[in-house]
Design a protein around this motif. Structure first.
Motif, PDB file in Angstrom:
ATOM      1  N   ALA A  38      45.859  46.502  38.236  1.00  0.00           N
ATOM      2  CA  ALA A  38      45.502  45.420  36.907  1.00  0.00           C
ATOM      3  C   ALA A  38      47.126  44.057  37.614  1.00  0.00           C
ATOM      4  O   ALA A  38      47.115  43.208  37.627  1.00  0.00           O
ATOM      5  N   ARG A  59      41.291  39.611  30.242  1.00  0.00           N
ATOM      6  CA  ARG A  59      40.550  40.594  30.543  1.00  0.00           C
ATOM      7  C   ARG A  59      41.128  41.516  31.965  1.00  0.00           C
ATOM      8  O   ARG A  59      40.199  42.644  32.672  1.00  0.00           O
ATOM      9  N   GLU A  62      42.819  43.807  30.077  1.00  0.00           N
ATOM     10  CA  GLU A  62      42.074  44.990  29.806  1.00  0.00           C
ATOM     11  C   GLU A  62      41.426  45.602  30.171  1.00  0.00           C
ATOM     12  O   GLU A  62      40.576  46.563  29.272  1.00  0.00           O
ATOM     13  N   CYS A  63      41.126  45.435  31.393  1.00  0.00           N
ATOM     14  CA  CYS A  63      40.025  46.207  32.599  1.00  0.00           C
ATOM     15  C   CYS A  63      40.869  47.481  32.810  1.00  0.00           C
ATOM     16  O   CYS A  63      41.726  47.784  33.103  1.00  0.00           O
ATOM     17  N   ASP A  65      38.583  50.417  34.835  1.00  0.00           N
ATOM     18  CA  ASP A  65      37.564  50.591  35.746  1.00  0.00           C
ATOM     19  C   ASP A  65      38.704  49.901  36.962  1.00  0.00           C
ATOM     20  O   ASP A  65      38.862  48.929  37.329  1.00  0.00           O
ATOM     21  N   LEU A  68      36.814  48.091  39.522  1.00  0.00           N
ATOM     22  CA  LEU A  68      36.531  46.678  39.651  1.00  0.00           C
ATOM     23  C   LEU A  68      37.699  45.979  39.678  1.00  0.00           C
ATOM     24  O   LEU A  68      37.387  45.028  40.260  1.00  0.00           O
ATOM     25  N   LEU A  69      38.913  46.881  39.453  1.00  0.00           N
ATOM     26  CA  LEU A  69      40.365  45.931  39.529  1.00  0.00           C
ATOM     27  C   LEU A  69      40.153  46.177  40.573  1.00  0.00           C
ATOM     28  O   LEU A  69      40.904  45.098  41.628  1.00  0.00           O
ATOM     29  N   TRP A  72      38.316  42.906  42.078  1.00  0.00           N
ATOM     30  CA  TRP A  72      38.935  41.452  41.719  1.00  0.00           C
ATOM     31  C   TRP A  72      40.340  41.675  42.635  1.00  0.00           C
ATOM     32  O   TRP A  72      40.743  40.098  43.002  1.00  0.00           O
TER      33      TRP A  72
END
Length: 89
Positions: A38, A59, A62-63, A65, A68-69, A72
């Motif tokens: 993150a 967002r 707080e993720c 995963d 997913l990060l 991103w």
């Protein structure tokens, strides 16, 4: 009245405690990894000079995963606005 605490020193209780420690360590390492990814997403966006709103920052941070990060993070390298990292997944 004496209380028998010998069960606290049994092999089984030691094994249970060791398993709990190992699980806690594993969870801590995973949380640390997620937090680092993150931070990397935010670093890339910042280094590229993109404005990161509090909503986007929240967002990302707080993720929980890691996969997913990472997606991103890959998008953070090419997007023209920070919000675009969320598009496509």
């Amino acid at each position: 009245m004496a209380v028998d605490l010998s069960f606290c020193k049994s092999c089984l209780s030691e094994e249970i405690r060791d398993e709990g420690r190992a699980q806690g360590l594993e969870q801590g390492l995973e949380q640390g990894h997620v937090q680092r990814v993150a931070e990397d997403v935010l670093l890339v966006l910042g280094q590229r000079g993109l404005e990161v709103s509090e909503e986007v920052r929240g967002r990302i941070t707080e993720c929980g995963d890691a996969e997913l990060l990472r997606a991103w993070l890959a998008r953070a390298v090419v997007v023209s606005e920070a919000e675009e990292i969320f598009e496509g997944g």
